[in-house]
Design a protein around this motif. Structure first.
Motif, PDB file in Angstrom:
ATOM      1  N   LEU A  65       2.888   2.136  -1.132  1.00  0.00           N
ATOM      2  CA  LEU A  65       1.386   2.172  -0.922  1.00  0.00           C
ATOM      3  C   LEU A  65       1.051   3.692  -0.516  1.00  0.00           C
ATOM      4  CD1 LEU A  65       0.280  -1.066   0.729  1.00  0.00           C
ATOM      5  CD2 LEU A  65      -0.331  -0.443  -1.455  1.00  0.00           C
ATOM      6  N   LEU A  69      -0.918   6.315  -3.752  1.00  0.00           N
ATOM      7  CA  LEU A  69      -2.369   6.348  -3.527  1.00  0.00           C
ATOM      8  C   LEU A  69      -3.107   6.798  -4.779  1.00  0.00           C
ATOM      9  CD1 LEU A  69      -2.725   7.118   0.298  1.00  0.00           C
ATOM     10  CD2 LEU A  69      -2.927   4.870  -0.792  1.00  0.00           C
ATOM     11  N   GLY A  70      -2.397   7.450  -5.611  1.00  0.00           N
ATOM     12  CA  GLY A  70      -3.243   7.978  -6.772  1.00  0.00           C
ATOM     13  C   GLY A  70      -3.447   6.959  -7.868  1.00  0.00           C
ATOM     14  N   GLU A  71      -2.710   5.871  -7.646  1.00  0.00           N
ATOM     15  CA  GLU A  71      -3.002   4.494  -8.532  1.00  0.00           C
ATOM     16  C   GLU A  71      -4.304   3.698  -7.917  1.00  0.00           C
ATOM     17  OE1 GLU A  71       0.396   2.461  -9.251  1.00  0.00           O
ATOM     18  OE2 GLU A  71       1.699   4.111  -9.506  1.00  0.00           O
ATOM     19  N   ALA A  72      -4.959   3.437  -8.860  1.00  0.00           N
ATOM     20  CA  ALA A  72      -6.361   2.729  -8.329  1.00  0.00           C
ATOM     21  C   ALA A  72      -5.741   1.415  -7.550  1.00  0.00           C
ATOM     22  CB  ALA A  72      -7.213   2.531  -9.637  1.00  0.00           C
ATOM     23  N   ASN A  74      -3.254   0.568  -5.882  1.00  0.00           N
ATOM     24  CA  ASN A  74      -2.427   0.873  -4.585  1.00  0.00           C
ATOM     25  C   ASN A  74      -3.770   1.383  -3.599  1.00  0.00           C
ATOM     26  OD1 ASN A  74       0.115  -0.035  -5.158  1.00  0.00           O
ATOM     27  ND2 ASN A  74       0.689   2.177  -5.814  1.00  0.00           N
ATOM     28  N   ARG A  75      -4.493   2.295  -4.100  1.00  0.00           N
ATOM     29  CA  ARG A  75      -5.494   2.729  -3.427  1.00  0.00           C
ATOM     30  C   ARG A  75      -6.568   1.739  -2.871  1.00  0.00           C
ATOM     31  NH1 ARG A  75      -6.556   6.419  -6.538  1.00  0.00           N
ATOM     32  NH2 ARG A  75      -8.442   5.610  -7.664  1.00  0.00           N
ATOM     33  N   ASP A  76      -6.803   0.828  -3.719  1.00  0.00           N
ATOM     34  CA  ASP A  76      -7.726  -0.318  -3.500  1.00  0.00           C
ATOM     35  C   ASP A  76      -7.282  -1.156  -2.423  1.00  0.00           C
ATOM     36  OD1 ASP A  76      -9.888  -2.198  -4.418  1.00  0.00           O
ATOM     37  OD2 ASP A  76      -8.339  -3.460  -4.495  1.00  0.00           O
ATOM     38  N   ALA A  78      -4.894  -0.452  -0.132  1.00  0.00           N
ATOM     39  CA  ALA A  78      -4.761   0.198   1.031  1.00  0.00           C
ATOM     40  C   ALA A  78      -6.150   0.352   1.721  1.00  0.00           C
ATOM     41  CB  ALA A  78      -4.041   1.740   0.829  1.00  0.00           C
ATOM     42  N   MET A  79      -7.313   0.383   1.133  1.00  0.00           N
ATOM     43  CA  MET A  79      -8.521   0.692   1.687  1.00  0.00           C
ATOM     44  C   MET A  79      -8.919  -0.826   2.164  1.00  0.00           C
ATOM     45  SD  MET A  79     -10.235   3.036  -1.138  1.00  0.00           S
ATOM     46  CE  MET A  79     -12.241   2.823  -0.357  1.00  0.00           C
TER      47      MET A  79
END
Length: 265
Positions: A65, A69-72, A74-76, A78-79
């Motif tokens: 993760l 974070l550049g991948e949507a 993983n970013r979603d 994590a958020m």
């Protein structure tokens, strides 16, 4: 019983119960009636061992993760973890400052075990009637998991993991392993923040002394090793089994406590 042995047993108990949906607070409170009461500092340390254990179990997931974070996707994810934690922090801190918490005595914990066990059985059956493969964490689920952690803090004996996992399942995250993973990952910053806050409170009040460091070290190691093994086992177990066994255990333990412990304690 010697202090090192008591510390070892309490550390093992913390590792066994922190992540199983059976309430670590309840078990530690009961155990300390026979093994001797410990300081808040001791309890923080063994909880830190549990935090380390869960971090080690999910180290690859956390690394993926953090570096992805550049991948949507993983970013979603994590958020949503961040939102769940922030909800817990923003709601839980005022609740703690206002002192909204039941006393950590046996009777309310016994009832929390019984009611929570019955609720687990019903909640899991209701969740299973929906899509059995629900594995998508929504924003609603993230918020509800955060609130569930606050509720568990107010009612000792509820179990943070149980409250959060089952509210996630009822909200649509019906795949047990997906719900457990999200809850456990949220638990890392949640438990770390709670332990750090309590540590600062004790430091400001001069309450960090009085423990034998060897005993503290034994308990920390025991909680870490036991917690690691328990989480690894649990993730494999719930992939093919319901939580019913844990629910029945809670109900039986709660009933036994009400029968054996004097009313009002």
């Amino acid at each position: 019983m010697t202090d090192p042995l008591a510390a070892l047993l309490l550390g093992i108990l913390e590792g066994l119960t922190e992540f199983l949906p059976i309430s670590s607070t309840g078990h530690l409170l009961i155990a300390q009636r026979w093994l001797g009461a410990r300081s808040d500092f001791f309890n923080i340390v063994i909880q830190a061992g549990a935090i380390l254990a869960i971090t080690l179990v999910f180290r690859e997931r956390i690394t993926a993760l953090a570096t992805g974070l550049g991948e949507a996707r993983n970013r979603d994810y994590a958020m949503k973890l961040a939102v769940a934690f922030l909800v817990t922090a923003l709601v839980g801190l005022p609740v703690r400052l206002l002192g909204w918490e039941l006393p950590e005595t046996v009777t309310p914990i016994a009832w929390a075990l019984i009611i929570g066990g019955a609720w687990m059985i019903v909640a899991e059956r209701v969740a299973e009637r929906r899509s059995p493969d629900g594995a998508e964490v929504t924003w609603t689920i993230a918020v509800l998991v955060g609130l569930a952690q606050v509720v568990a803090g107010i009612f000792p004996g509820t179990s943070r993991s149980a409250a959060a996992i089952f509210i996630a399942m009822l909200a649509g995250l019906t795949r047990r392993t997906a719900a457990a993973e999200f809850v456990f990952l949220v638990g890392i910053p949640t438990m770390f923040a709670a332990s750090a806050y309590t540590f600062l409170e004790l430091a400001m009040d001069g309450g960090l002394g009085g423990e034998t460091w060897a005993d503290v070290g034994i308990a920390f190691a025991a909680a870490t090793i036991t917690g690691f093994m328990v989480v690894k086992w649990l993730l494999g177990y719930i992939e093919h089994h319901r939580f019913t066994g844990f629910a029945i255990y809670r109900i039986l333990l709660g009933a036994a406590l009400l029968l054996w412990i004097p009313i009002g304690e």
